[in-house]
Write a protein that holds these residues in place. Structure first.
Motif, mmCIF file in Angstrom:
data_model
loop_
_atom_site.group_PDB
_atom_site.id
_atom_site.type_symbol
_atom_site.label_atom_id
_atom_site.label_comp_id
_atom_site.label_asym_id
_atom_site.label_seq_id
_atom_site.Cartn_x
_atom_site.Cartn_y
_atom_site.Cartn_z
ATOM 1 N N ALA A 111 2.434 -11.737 -10.805
ATOM 2 C CA ALA A 111 1.835 -11.122 -9.629
ATOM 3 C C ALA A 111 2.652 -10.538 -8.523
ATOM 4 O O ALA A 111 3.827 -10.952 -8.598
ATOM 5 C CB ALA A 111 1.051 -12.266 -8.732
ATOM 6 N N GLU A 112 2.171 -9.309 -8.166
ATOM 7 C CA GLU A 112 2.949 -8.589 -7.018
ATOM 8 C C GLU A 112 2.192 -8.564 -5.785
ATOM 9 O O GLU A 112 0.868 -8.127 -6.023
ATOM 10 C CB GLU A 112 3.317 -7.282 -7.649
ATOM 11 C CG GLU A 112 3.959 -7.104 -9.083
ATOM 12 C CD GLU A 112 4.061 -5.746 -9.481
ATOM 13 O OE1 GLU A 112 3.890 -4.667 -8.713
ATOM 14 O OE2 GLU A 112 3.845 -5.681 -10.513
ATOM 15 N N MET A 113 2.880 -8.890 -4.863
ATOM 16 C CA MET A 113 1.915 -8.950 -3.376
ATOM 17 C C MET A 113 2.659 -8.352 -2.252
ATOM 18 O O MET A 113 3.812 -8.221 -2.399
ATOM 19 C CB MET A 113 1.677 -10.372 -2.950
ATOM 20 C CG MET A 113 1.095 -11.299 -4.112
ATOM 21 S SD MET A 113 1.020 -12.970 -3.479
ATOM 22 C CE MET A 113 0.132 -13.681 -4.791
ATOM 23 N N VAL A 114 1.829 -7.655 -1.452
ATOM 24 C CA VAL A 114 2.491 -6.973 -0.217
ATOM 25 C C VAL A 114 1.812 -7.617 1.015
ATOM 26 O O VAL A 114 0.442 -7.603 1.015
ATOM 27 C CB VAL A 114 2.173 -5.424 -0.021
ATOM 28 C CG1 VAL A 114 2.874 -5.083 1.197
ATOM 29 C CG2 VAL A 114 3.093 -4.689 -1.254
ATOM 30 N N HIS A 115 2.217 -8.048 1.980
ATOM 31 C CA HIS A 115 1.769 -8.642 3.176
ATOM 32 C C HIS A 115 2.256 -7.659 4.335
ATOM 33 O O HIS A 115 3.285 -7.462 4.291
ATOM 34 C CB HIS A 115 2.531 -10.158 3.531
ATOM 35 C CG HIS A 115 2.068 -10.735 4.661
ATOM 36 N ND1 HIS A 115 2.842 -11.494 5.430
ATOM 37 C CD2 HIS A 115 0.758 -10.698 5.268
ATOM 38 C CE1 HIS A 115 2.159 -11.906 6.536
ATOM 39 N NE2 HIS A 115 1.019 -11.523 6.437
ATOM 40 N N HIS A 116 1.333 -7.405 5.160
ATOM 41 C CA HIS A 116 1.370 -6.722 6.504
ATOM 42 C C HIS A 116 1.392 -7.658 7.599
ATOM 43 O O HIS A 116 0.343 -7.575 8.247
ATOM 44 C CB HIS A 116 0.356 -5.531 6.379
ATOM 45 C CG HIS A 116 0.526 -4.853 5.125
ATOM 46 N ND1 HIS A 116 1.351 -3.552 5.211
ATOM 47 C CD2 HIS A 116 -0.288 -4.702 3.900
ATOM 48 C CE1 HIS A 116 1.099 -2.846 3.880
ATOM 49 N NE2 HIS A 116 0.089 -3.769 3.344
ATOM 50 N N GLU A 159 6.277 -4.578 6.356
ATOM 51 C CA GLU A 159 5.689 -5.132 4.931
ATOM 52 C C GLU A 159 6.745 -6.272 4.334
ATOM 53 O O GLU A 159 7.703 -5.896 4.132
ATOM 54 C CB GLU A 159 5.676 -3.812 3.870
ATOM 55 C CG GLU A 159 4.638 -2.758 4.373
ATOM 56 C CD GLU A 159 4.679 -1.875 3.462
ATOM 57 O OE1 GLU A 159 3.396 -1.200 3.510
ATOM 58 O OE2 GLU A 159 5.681 -1.737 2.651
ATOM 59 N N GLY A 160 5.926 -7.280 4.044
ATOM 60 C CA GLY A 160 6.781 -8.393 3.110
ATOM 61 C C GLY A 160 6.294 -8.150 1.600
ATOM 62 O O GLY A 160 5.164 -8.115 1.279
ATOM 63 N N GLY A 161 7.279 -8.297 0.778
ATOM 64 C CA GLY A 161 6.812 -8.320 -0.474
ATOM 65 C C GLY A 161 7.016 -9.532 -1.471
ATOM 66 O O GLY A 161 7.935 -10.235 -0.924
ATOM 67 N N PHE A 162 6.429 -9.957 -2.280
ATOM 68 C CA PHE A 162 6.460 -11.152 -3.030
ATOM 69 C C PHE A 162 6.042 -10.869 -4.632
ATOM 70 O O PHE A 162 5.154 -10.360 -4.863
ATOM 71 C CB PHE A 162 5.455 -12.334 -2.349
ATOM 72 C CG PHE A 162 5.609 -12.362 -1.033
ATOM 73 C CD1 PHE A 162 6.610 -13.309 -0.453
ATOM 74 C CD2 PHE A 162 4.874 -11.647 -0.013
ATOM 75 C CE1 PHE A 162 6.811 -13.530 0.748
ATOM 76 C CE2 PHE A 162 5.206 -11.986 1.159
ATOM 77 C CZ PHE A 162 6.165 -12.772 1.733
ATOM 78 N N VAL A 163 6.858 -11.467 -5.399
ATOM 79 C CA VAL A 163 6.676 -11.171 -6.887
ATOM 80 C C VAL A 163 6.859 -12.562 -7.601
ATOM 81 O O VAL A 163 7.843 -13.238 -7.239
ATOM 82 C CB VAL A 163 7.623 -10.080 -7.480
ATOM 83 C CG1 VAL A 163 7.175 -10.250 -9.160
ATOM 84 C CG2 VAL A 163 7.538 -8.746 -7.011
ATOM 85 N N PRO A 167 7.362 -3.461 -4.504
ATOM 86 C CA PRO A 167 7.243 -4.726 -5.470
ATOM 87 C C PRO A 167 7.137 -4.273 -6.918
ATOM 88 O O PRO A 167 7.875 -4.974 -7.790
ATOM 89 C CB PRO A 167 5.875 -5.199 -4.871
ATOM 90 C CG PRO A 167 5.598 -5.027 -3.443
ATOM 91 C CD PRO A 167 6.318 -3.825 -3.339
ATOM 92 N N GLY A 168 6.931 -3.268 -7.113
ATOM 93 C CA GLY A 168 6.802 -2.629 -8.313
ATOM 94 C C GLY A 168 8.208 -2.641 -8.863
ATOM 95 O O GLY A 168 8.486 -2.742 -10.271
ATOM 96 N N ARG A 169 9.056 -2.204 -8.032
ATOM 97 C CA ARG A 169 10.561 -2.043 -8.635
ATOM 98 C C ARG A 169 11.303 -3.237 -9.049
ATOM 99 O O ARG A 169 11.809 -3.489 -9.839
ATOM 100 C CB ARG A 169 11.472 -1.244 -7.564
ATOM 101 C CG ARG A 169 12.836 -0.801 -7.872
ATOM 102 C CD ARG A 169 13.458 -0.272 -6.946
ATOM 103 N NE ARG A 169 13.058 0.903 -6.368
ATOM 104 C CZ ARG A 169 13.196 1.608 -5.381
ATOM 105 N NH1 ARG A 169 14.048 0.970 -4.358
ATOM 106 N NH2 ARG A 169 12.373 2.499 -5.055
ATOM 107 N N ILE A 170 10.906 -4.282 -8.076
ATOM 108 C CA ILE A 170 11.330 -5.815 -8.022
ATOM 109 C C ILE A 170 10.982 -6.227 -9.456
ATOM 110 O O ILE A 170 11.498 -6.934 -10.280
ATOM 111 C CB ILE A 170 10.999 -6.576 -7.103
ATOM 112 C CG1 ILE A 170 11.549 -6.143 -5.681
ATOM 113 C CG2 ILE A 170 11.300 -8.230 -7.407
ATOM 114 C CD1 ILE A 170 13.163 -6.283 -5.818
#
Length: 209
Positions: free
Chosen positions: A190-195, A201-205, A174-177
């Motif tokens: 916001a940056e999020m990671v879902h497991h 892992e799913g990333g959301f920004v 997420p940090g790269r996105i």
């Protein structure tokens, strides 16, 4: 046409029908994803009424979900067959064939933009072009939500969703996105990671123009 775009379009044309069946009810078992989409809808509504684009909409299941959440949502997808399936399954909604690299939308047209696991096939060097398009079509204050496979590295996929494919799947932290969004002129919120499962892992920004 860029080679990766051609491969992506052909691959999803091939699996469109099976993809739609496999994922038709997937959100019912994904409370975290429903919550993230609900937050997106709330943030868009706070910007007042306006159109919301689901970019890379596939068979339209997320577009329809956003519509049920009260948004003026429509879908755009690279695959003509996916768009045909979306129109079949959701006849009251608007779906168009188009590429996220060159959207047929006026500057500042959108209040919200969602790319739900549709950036995963875009090569790194093409991402700035895509994000520049996203910024162009969003009005000031407009909300963007990107969902993607989190992690690092790429792999070529030759089979999926019950059919033959030829695409690369790119995983990104997420940090790269978020850094790419800031470079494109967005304010990241916001940056999020879902497991959802082991080693998945799913990333959301979330960001806004």
């Amino acid at each position: 046409m860029r080679g990766w775009l051609d491969d992506t379009r052909t691959s999803y044309d091939t699996v469109a029908l099976s993809y739609a069946e496999l994922l038709r009810d997937a959100l019912a078992g994904e409370p975290f994803q429903r919550g993230i989409l609900a937050l997106f809808a709330e943030l868009v509504r706070a910007q007042d009424a306006g159109p919301v684009a689901d970019i890379g909409c596939g068979p339209g299941r997320i577009t329809a979900h956003l519509h049920r959440a009260g948004l003026d949502a429509f879908g755009i997808d690279l695959s003509p067959v996916m768009v045909d399936v979306a129109r079949r399954d959701h006849p009251g909604l608007r779906f168009e064939v188009g590429s996220m690299t060159s959207l047929d939308l006026a500057d500042g047209y959108l209040t919200g933009l969602l790319a739900w696991f549709s950036l995963i096939h875009v090569p790194d060097d093409e991402v700035p072009t895509v994000l520049a398009e996203f910024r162009r079509v969003l009005r000031p204050g407009g909300v963007v939500l990107l969902g993607f496979h989190a992690g690092d590295g790429s792999r070529r996929v030759t089979e999926g969703y019950g059919g033959r494919m030829n695409v690369h799947v790119h995983r990104r932290p997420p940090g790269r996105i978020a850094a790419w969004l800031r470079a494109a002129g967005f304010a990241v919120e916001a940056e999020m990671v879902h497991h959802p499962a082991p080693n998945v892992e799913g990333g959301f920004v979330f960001a806004h123009r």
